[in-house]
Motif scaffolding. Structure first.
Motif, PDB file in Angstrom:
ATOM      1  N   LYS A 111       0.820  -1.206   0.000  1.00 29.00           N
ATOM      2  CA  LYS A 111       0.000   0.000   0.000  1.00 29.00           C
ATOM      3  C   LYS A 111       0.858   1.262   0.000  1.00 29.00           C
ATOM      4  O   LYS A 111       1.852   1.366   0.721  1.00 29.00           O
ATOM      5  CB  LYS A 111      -0.908  -0.007   1.235  1.00 29.00           C
ATOM      6  N   VAL A 112       0.459   2.213  -0.813  1.00 29.66           N
ATOM      7  CA  VAL A 112       1.076   3.537  -0.843  1.00 29.66           C
ATOM      8  C   VAL A 112       0.039   4.558  -0.398  1.00 29.66           C
ATOM      9  O   VAL A 112      -1.082   4.577  -0.911  1.00 29.66           O
ATOM     10  CB  VAL A 112       1.580   3.889  -2.253  1.00 29.66           C
ATOM     11  N   ALA A 113       0.402   5.386   0.573  1.00 28.67           N
ATOM     12  CA  ALA A 113      -0.455   6.480   1.053  1.00 28.67           C
ATOM     13  C   ALA A 113      -1.831   5.957   1.461  1.00 28.67           C
ATOM     14  O   ALA A 113      -1.935   4.988   2.223  1.00 28.67           O
ATOM     15  CB  ALA A 113      -0.548   7.584   0.009  1.00 28.67           C
ATOM     16  N   ILE A 114      -2.907   6.548   0.942  1.00 29.68           N
ATOM     17  CA  ILE A 114      -4.270   6.171   1.338  1.00 29.68           C
ATOM     18  C   ILE A 114      -4.618   4.768   0.867  1.00 29.68           C
ATOM     19  O   ILE A 114      -5.402   4.068   1.496  1.00 29.68           O
ATOM     20  CB  ILE A 114      -5.280   7.208   0.798  1.00 29.68           C
ATOM     21  N   GLY A 115      -4.054   4.349  -0.254  1.00 26.55           N
ATOM     22  CA  GLY A 115      -4.299   3.000  -0.746  1.00 26.55           C
ATOM     23  C   GLY A 115      -5.439   2.880  -1.723  1.00 26.55           C
ATOM     24  O   GLY A 115      -5.913   1.775  -2.015  1.00 26.55           O
ATOM     25  N   GLN A 116      -5.904   4.014  -2.291  1.00 26.96           N
ATOM     26  CA  GLN A 116      -7.024   3.957  -3.231  1.00 26.96           C
ATOM     27  C   GLN A 116      -6.621   3.244  -4.519  1.00 26.96           C
ATOM     28  O   GLN A 116      -5.443   3.062  -4.806  1.00 26.96           O
ATOM     29  CB  GLN A 116      -7.534   5.362  -3.552  1.00 26.96           C
ATOM     30  N   ARG A 117      -7.622   2.875  -5.292  1.00 27.15           N
ATOM     31  CA  ARG A 117      -7.385   2.323  -6.616  1.00 27.15           C
ATOM     32  C   ARG A 117      -7.760   3.355  -7.676  1.00 27.15           C
ATOM     33  O   ARG A 117      -8.674   4.152  -7.486  1.00 27.15           O
ATOM     34  CB  ARG A 117      -8.198   1.043  -6.836  1.00 27.15           C
ATOM     35  N   ALA A 118      -7.054   3.344  -8.766  1.00 26.46           N
ATOM     36  CA  ALA A 118      -7.511   4.002  -9.988  1.00 26.46           C
ATOM     37  C   ALA A 118      -8.266   2.955 -10.793  1.00 26.46           C
ATOM     38  O   ALA A 118      -8.040   1.753 -10.620  1.00 26.46           O
ATOM     39  CB  ALA A 118      -6.338   4.548 -10.777  1.00 26.46           C
ATOM     40  N   LEU A 154      -8.876   7.195 -17.361  1.00 23.67           N
ATOM     41  CA  LEU A 154      -8.460   6.773 -16.025  1.00 23.67           C
ATOM     42  C   LEU A 154      -9.279   7.534 -15.003  1.00 23.67           C
ATOM     43  O   LEU A 154      -9.260   8.773 -14.961  1.00 23.67           O
ATOM     44  CB  LEU A 154      -6.973   7.041 -15.802  1.00 23.67           C
ATOM     45  N   TRP A 155     -10.038   6.777 -14.196  1.00 23.82           N
ATOM     46  CA  TRP A 155     -10.829   7.365 -13.111  1.00 23.82           C
ATOM     47  C   TRP A 155      -9.993   7.343 -11.843  1.00 23.82           C
ATOM     48  O   TRP A 155      -9.561   6.278 -11.382  1.00 23.82           O
ATOM     49  CB  TRP A 155     -12.113   6.579 -12.897  1.00 23.82           C
ATOM     50  N   ASP A 156      -9.754   8.510 -11.304  1.00 26.43           N
ATOM     51  CA  ASP A 156      -8.904   8.714 -10.142  1.00 26.43           C
ATOM     52  C   ASP A 156      -7.459   8.366 -10.461  1.00 26.43           C
ATOM     53  O   ASP A 156      -7.121   7.874 -11.542  1.00 26.43           O
ATOM     54  CB  ASP A 156      -9.429   7.993  -8.911  1.00 26.43           C
ATOM     55  N   CYS A 157      -6.582   8.626  -9.513  1.00 23.36           N
ATOM     56  CA  CYS A 157      -5.158   8.498  -9.764  1.00 23.36           C
ATOM     57  C   CYS A 157      -4.475   7.940  -8.525  1.00 23.36           C
ATOM     58  O   CYS A 157      -4.953   8.138  -7.397  1.00 23.36           O
ATOM     59  CB  CYS A 157      -4.568   9.866 -10.128  1.00 23.36           C
ATOM     60  N   ILE A 158      -3.394   7.230  -8.742  1.00 27.95           N
ATOM     61  CA  ILE A 158      -2.567   6.727  -7.646  1.00 27.95           C
ATOM     62  C   ILE A 158      -1.169   7.311  -7.783  1.00 27.95           C
ATOM     63  O   ILE A 158      -0.781   7.775  -8.854  1.00 27.95           O
ATOM     64  CB  ILE A 158      -2.527   5.184  -7.620  1.00 27.95           C
ATOM     65  N   THR A 159      -0.421   7.290  -6.707  1.00 28.06           N
ATOM     66  CA  THR A 159       0.869   7.980  -6.674  1.00 28.06           C
ATOM     67  C   THR A 159       1.927   7.287  -7.528  1.00 28.06           C
ATOM     68  O   THR A 159       2.624   7.935  -8.311  1.00 28.06           O
ATOM     69  CB  THR A 159       1.360   8.084  -5.217  1.00 28.06           C
ATOM     70  N   LEU A 160       2.066   5.983  -7.406  1.00 29.43           N
ATOM     71  CA  LEU A 160       3.157   5.277  -8.059  1.00 29.43           C
ATOM     72  C   LEU A 160       2.953   5.224  -9.572  1.00 29.43           C
ATOM     73  O   LEU A 160       1.927   4.750 -10.060  1.00 29.43           O
ATOM     74  CB  LEU A 160       3.281   3.854  -7.505  1.00 29.43           C
ATOM     75  N   LEU A 161       3.940   5.701 -10.305  1.00 33.38           N
ATOM     76  CA  LEU A 161       3.986   5.558 -11.753  1.00 33.38           C
ATOM     77  C   LEU A 161       5.397   5.120 -12.120  1.00 33.38           C
ATOM     78  O   LEU A 161       6.373   5.778 -11.770  1.00 33.38           O
ATOM     79  CB  LEU A 161       3.644   6.885 -12.443  1.00 33.38           C
ATOM     80  N   ASP A 162       5.498   3.995 -12.815  1.00 31.45           N
ATOM     81  CA  ASP A 162       6.804   3.477 -13.210  1.00 31.45           C
ATOM     82  C   ASP A 162       6.742   2.965 -14.649  1.00 31.45           C
ATOM     83  O   ASP A 162       5.688   2.964 -15.284  1.00 31.45           O
ATOM     84  CB  ASP A 162       7.264   2.372 -12.247  1.00 31.45           C
TER      85      ASP A 162
END
Length: 314
Positions: A88-95, A106-114
């Protein structure tokens, strides 16, 4: 609020920038003397953990074993694909990758992008747009928008919560209904003034503009020995909160505003901000569950004579 930044995607330039460990918001600097607190977490709708305010970076997340996992959503596995970070990163939401005939949104966004995530999304058709429900999920949305060369849609009312601006990427929604590449984005407000939901082919993506409850997810189709039964009366399916982590409910007037907009639309499922928060029913039952949940919250917050309690499904 940062000055406008129109640079292309460059992970070497932004990889060391500070990211709030609690909410996942990226700030355009790696200088810890310039960013000592997170203004999103200092708001009553968020929090700072007992360990205190701290920051990480995308470079650190990428090198520490964090990966994004792609999971088809059972209600519509070909067209709705959840993306969430593990661990889990931060709040842990899903996009949620919404695959429309007009292209992927893309609905909503998450922090990790690689690199692996970028390759997987491109394999699935890339992105035409990003739509973010509210500021808690602003995260690294400009990284995503630049990586996929697409716009990101945000509610104009919530613009003050941006840590970065890019006039070439960010589009601010002003209407209650906005069409984005085959989806319908509805501005319901409540949790934040501009809180959004997204409707696609009868699927309502709700983030935490309203939130599925345990009784909403529960299964009352049969008793312990398998005999058929009905769901008990006065069980809610959703909660409507101004602050979820701090458990501050929405006022009735805010709930009514949400209902006046949402009641005009049909949907057969709701899909919340986190894995497992999916409810699938008939369109009539879904809308009834939303209305009943609103009425239960209003009634038990001390407004037993409120006009909203007389609302019915037409």
């Amino acid at each position: 609020m940062a000055s406008e930044n129109e640079s292309p995607y460059d992970p070497k330039r932004t990889g060391s920038w500070l990211v709030c460990k609690t909410c996942g918001t990226q700030f355009p600097t790696d200088d810890k003397h310039k960013v000592t607190t997170c203004f999103i977490c200092d708001d009553p709708r968020q929090y700072v953990p007992p360990s205190g305010q701290s920051f990480v970076s995308l470079d650190a997340l990428r090198s520490s074993g964090h990966k994004n996992v792609f999971t088809p959503i059972a209600a519509d596995p070909e067209r709705l694909i959840a993306i969430n970070s593990q661990p889990k990163v931060a709040i842990g939401q899903r996009a949620i990758l919404v695959r429309t005939p007009q292209g992927n949104v893309l609905w909503d966004c998450i922090t990790l992008l690689d690199d692996e995530t970028i390759a997987k999304v491109k394999e699935l058709g890339g992105l035409k747009a990003i739509v973010i429900s509210h500021p808690h999920y602003y995260s690294t949305h400009l990284e995503w928008a630049r990586a996929f060369d697409c716009p990101v849609y945000l509610a104009k009312e919530d613009r003050l919560w941006l840590s970065q601006q890019d006039r070439n990427r960010q589009i601010f929604i002003t209407e209650n209904e906005t069409h984005v590449f085959g989806t319908t984005v509805l501005k319901l407000g409540g949790h934040f003034p501009g809180s959004l939901v997204m409707l696609f082919e009868g699927r309502l993506l709700i983030a935490d503009t309203f939130f599925p409850t345990p009784s909403g997810l529960g299964n009352w189709d049969a008793d312990a020995v398998g005999a058929p039964r009905k769901r008990p009366l006065q069980m809610n399916s959703f909660a409507f909160m101004w602050s979820y982590p701090n458990m501050i409910p929405l006022a009735p007037d805010a709930i009514i505003h949400m209902w006046v907009i949402l009641k005009n639309y049909e949907f057969s499922s709701t899909h919340g901000a986190f894995p497992g928060l999916d409810i699938v029913k008939t369109p009539a039952e879904m809308k009834q569950r939303v209305l009943e949940s609103m009425q239960i919250q209003i009634r038990y917050s001390g407004h037993g004579a409120h006009a909203m309690l007389e609302e019915t499904i037409m």
